[in-house]
Design an enzyme around this catalytic site. Structure first.
Site, mmCIF file in Angstrom:
data_model
loop_
_atom_site.group_PDB
_atom_site.id
_atom_site.type_symbol
_atom_site.label_atom_id
_atom_site.label_comp_id
_atom_site.label_asym_id
_atom_site.label_seq_id
_atom_site.Cartn_x
_atom_site.Cartn_y
_atom_site.Cartn_z
ATOM 1 N NE ARG A 1 -7.805 -1.867 -10.135
ATOM 2 C CZ ARG A 1 -6.828 -1.030 -10.451
ATOM 3 N NH1 ARG A 1 -5.837 -1.439 -11.216
ATOM 4 N NH2 ARG A 1 -6.828 0.212 -9.990
ATOM 5 C CG ASN B 1 -2.037 -0.983 1.170
ATOM 6 O OD1 ASN B 1 -2.319 -1.560 0.122
ATOM 7 N ND2 ASN B 1 -2.697 -1.200 2.292
ATOM 8 N NE ARG C 1 -10.300 -0.763 2.025
ATOM 9 C CZ ARG C 1 -10.515 -0.681 0.721
ATOM 10 N NH1 ARG C 1 -11.530 -1.305 0.181
ATOM 11 N NH2 ARG C 1 -9.731 0.045 -0.049
ATOM 12 C CG HIS D 1 -14.291 2.747 -10.950
ATOM 13 N ND1 HIS D 1 -15.081 2.696 -9.814
ATOM 14 C CD2 HIS D 1 -13.154 2.093 -10.628
ATOM 15 C CE1 HIS D 1 -14.438 2.053 -8.858
ATOM 16 N NE2 HIS D 1 -13.273 1.664 -9.320
ATOM 17 C CE1 TYR E 1 -8.758 -7.197 -3.173
ATOM 18 C CE2 TYR E 1 -9.937 -5.571 -4.468
ATOM 19 C CZ TYR E 1 -8.749 -6.066 -3.968
ATOM 20 O OH TYR E 1 -7.575 -5.437 -4.260
ATOM 21 C CG HIS F 1 -13.752 -3.520 -3.423
ATOM 22 N ND1 HIS F 1 -14.404 -3.706 -4.633
ATOM 23 C CD2 HIS F 1 -12.792 -2.602 -3.665
ATOM 24 C CE1 HIS F 1 -13.853 -2.946 -5.559
ATOM 25 N NE2 HIS F 1 -12.871 -2.265 -5.000
#
Length: 728
Positions: free
Chosen positions: A395, A49, A584, A455, A488, A612
């Site tokens: 993705r 991260n 989160r 997205h 996720y 997520h």
């Protein structure tokens, strides 16, 4: 008490908030209750991260400083002040991580027959083996680069681990400097054969850079290696391209990727804490590094490679394995079960039969991605009545059954459209390859809406049926990626509601043509209707509260940093609206501040799965509305991306989402609660209070529901199960 108006003090700096999030990740690693190999994993995630944070956020702030940008952040800080704050906040966290690695993780792993050895700790047989390993495998891969008047300072690639070598010429006595790059093509933690250990059957590993460092004399014959030090470089990795001027976006992205690899400026230099000042100066001068970008590390650099240790086969050192279930509505819709004979032909029903009966809500990883999303797209590809498949890809995993299905559908003569977002950060290369492969197979590939990043995660299937053409849809909160679906948490809605279908048809026309759709019937779409509708629903709750109808907002998301949304939530709180948020990551809103946000509570859930999913619930005076989708309450999601939220209108499914929100808000094991100063603390638990771990309860709930035709769809069942849990 008088209401508090907006000012810099009413917002939390987004960079500070992100560091606090990563601190919560590190806390999982430092928690002795976390299984040992999971501690290694969380420490690796913390480092990974941090790498991305420097490559993007720190790089952006440094660019602002260099460009003379003096625009202040929401909390009133200049770019330079933010950079200084980042360093101050990170320094103790890095020290904690290294202390944990050296004084807890490594010794405790040794107690469990996993030795992470320094080169000096190897026995004679192990050293002999590592020498052979170096000579037979490593030596030929290495390229030592001298640095002198005839050899300029070499380019140091992003995130590369390197050895600075000081050598003395045996003939002239002159001192020289060289750089050796530790190859990424070889494992960082090198496994030594078990039989060479003197402690019996244990897994012994040693760092690759230590093997190289202790065999440097082979790389520099005729010289004396007088010293060596490790260092690591992080570069600006944000893409720069002029999309509006690009004739071919794919080529423009490829050119930007090449530029990023070769030209990104150094934003962080990590060095061994024992590195001599002279070598530090040489590195800083050679790479144009400023003092504030130098980090001296007391231990191994790049601990993101701790992921390698988690491959150790010791189940007792990990969280219990979890495998999702087949979603009950789709249990009799699995072609694989039909093929292997475990499902009789007369009991089989297609996914389209199931969805026609009613909407289906799935929650990964508790519900299998393969048994729901992939099954849906696979059956669409093979169904002769399906006319078209359209979907967005943001993705993808390296191997994708979804891509296989799209290629197969194209071969079957169906109209197939894939919107592949080439600007998905750090997945650009992967997406370019998928785009080319899909194009070669006859799939129509587009790259999104000019000027925006797409997205949203949606699939549309057009099917010819007796009653005419029907549109089936999947709208999700996460990527079409089977790998991430295993860890996720993401929601997905399957529906064939006509108005949602028509909205999606028009949304895909918006993707592929020049039309600019300004209205949608059901979907909330950014940058068109999402912001206005979200702000309107918050204000509606404010009106309900002022009219004594009990305003109530619950929402779950990754990040909350948009100032207009935050201000609307402050006004709602001051009117008496109860606001409960599960965020989160970054949150620039201050919770529980008297006169400002008394009625706002913010919690963050950190656990084995990465939270997520996005859920937005509004009480609406007793007639609740709930939405799920891909967007967070961030300015980029609301204004600069194409996003999509769908209403969940089935009463039972809405109740499931309400129960899910309640479960997260009642967590007292994995939840962190924001204090009025913006810091976080673990949710306190009374001595006689049962532990409630939302993720563990969900695992148990899904396991208990196995074999049931219709698992607990109501909040009563899930909440009562929550109350029955003991300590976790």
């Amino acid at each position: 008490m008088a209401a508090v108006g907006p000012s810099p003090s009413t917002f939390i700096n987004r960079e500070r908030s992100w560091i606090q999030f990563n601190q919560r990740v590190l806390a999982q690693a430092l928690n002795p209750q976390t299984p040992l190999l999971e501690q290694a994993k969380f420490s690796a995630i913390f480092s990974n991260n941090l790498d991305e944070f420097f490559m993007v956020r720190v790089a952006s702030l440094k660019s602002q400083v260099e460009a003379g940008v003096d625009q202040l952040s929401l909390d009133g800080r200049s770019p330079l002040q933010q950079l200084l704050d980042i360093r101050e906040q990170l320094t103790p966290l890095l020290q904690q991580q290294q202390h944990h690695y050296k004084h807890y993780l490594v010794p405790t792993l040794r107690d469990h027959t996993v030795e992470v050895l320094k080169y000096t700790e190897l026995n004679d047989r192990q050293r002999h083996w590592t020498t052979h390993y170096f000579q037979s495998l490593v030596f030929a891969v290495l390229t030592p680069l001298a640095v002198d008047s005839a050899h300029p300072f070499p380019f140091i690639s992003n995130l590369s681990l390197n050895i600075a070598v000081l050598i003395k010429d045996s003939e002239t006595g002159s001192h020289q400097f060289a750089r050796v790059k530790v190859p990424r093509s070889l494992p960082r933690f090198v496994d030594i054969p078990v039989e060479l250990s003197e402690l019996g059957p244990v897994r012994s590993v040693v760092l690759l850079e230590e093997i190289i460092a202790n065999n440097l004399d082979m790389l520099f014959p005729g010289t004396m290696v007088t010293d060596h030090y490790f260092f690591r470089v992080t570069r600006d990795a944000d893409l720069e391209y002029l999309e509006l001027e690009a004739d071919d976006l794919l080529q423009a992205i490829e050119a930007s990727l090449r530029k990023r690899r070769l030209e990104g400026r150094v934003v962080r230099l990590e060095v061994d804490e024992h590195m001599s000042p002279g070598v530090v100066d040489q590195l800083m001068e050679g790479m144009d590094v400023e003092e504030e970008d130098l980090y001296r590390i007391r231990g191994p650099l790049g601990l993101d490679d701790l992921f390698h240790l988690t491959t150790t086969h010791q189940p007792q050192l990990r969280y219990p394995p979890h495998r999702g279930r087949l979603p009950p509505p789709f249990r009799r819709a699995q072609k694989s079960l039909l093929a292997d004979g475990s499902l009789p032909q007369e009991e089989f029903e297609s996914v389209f039969d199931v969805i026609r009966r009613g909407d289906v809500l799935v929650y990964h990883p508790y519900d299998l991605f393969a048994g729901s999303v992939e099954e849906f797209i696979n059956q669409a590809a093979d169904d002769p009545d399906v006319l078209a498949i359209k979907l967005t890809l943001y993705r993808l995993s390296k191997e994708s059954a979804i891509v296989d299905a799209l290629e197969r559908a194209s071969e079957h003569g169906k109209q197939v459209l894939a919107l592949v977002e080439l600007k998905a950060r750090f997945d650009e290369d992967n997406n370019i390859q998928w785009a080319r492969q899909l194009e070669r197979s006859g799939v129509h590939v587009v790259y999104g809406v000019l000027g925006y990043k797409t997205h949203t995660k949606v699939t549309l299937v057009v099917r010819k049926e007796r009653q005419g053409v029907r549109i089936y849809a999947h709208i999700g909160t996460g990527n079409y990626n089977v790998k991430t679906s295993r860890f996720y948490t993401d929601l997905g809605l399957f529906t064939c509601r006509p108005m949602i279908g028509r909205d999606l048809v028009e949304l895909f026309n918006y993707f592929t043509g020049y039309g600019k759709q300004q209205r949608f019937r059901k979907l909330l779409v950014a940058p068109v209707t999402l912001r206005d509708r979200m702000e309107a629903m918050i204000k509606r709750e404010t009106k309900h509260a002022k009219a004594q109808r009990g305003g109530h907002i619950r929402a779950k998301m990754n990040s909350l940093v948009d100032p207009s949304i935050i201000q609307a939530l402050y006004e709602a709180s001051q009117a008496g609206v109860r606001v409960e948020l599960v965020v989160r990551g970054m949150c620039s809103l201050r919770a529980g501040v008297p006169g400002l946000s008394d009625n706002i509570r913010v919690v963050s859930i950190i656990g084995p799965f990465l939270e997520h999913s996005r859920i937005f619930w509004f009480g609406n005076g007793g007639t609740p509305e709930v939405y799920i989708g891909s967007a967070d309450w961030m300015t980029r999601n609301l204004d600069r991306r194409v996003e999509c939220l769908t209403p969940v209108e089935d009463p039972l499914l809405r109740q499931r989402l309400e129960a899910l929100l309640s479960l997260y808000l009642q967590d007292n094991c994995g939840a962190w609660e924001m204090e009025t100063d913006g810091s976080y603390r673990l949710v306190p638990r009374r001595r006689d209070e049962a532990g409630r771990n939302a993720q563990l309860i969900l695992i148990r709930h899904w396991q208990a529901a196995q074999g049931k035709a219709n698992p607990s769809d109501t909040s009563d069942t899930m909440v009562s199960e929550t109350d029955r849990q003991g300590d976790n």
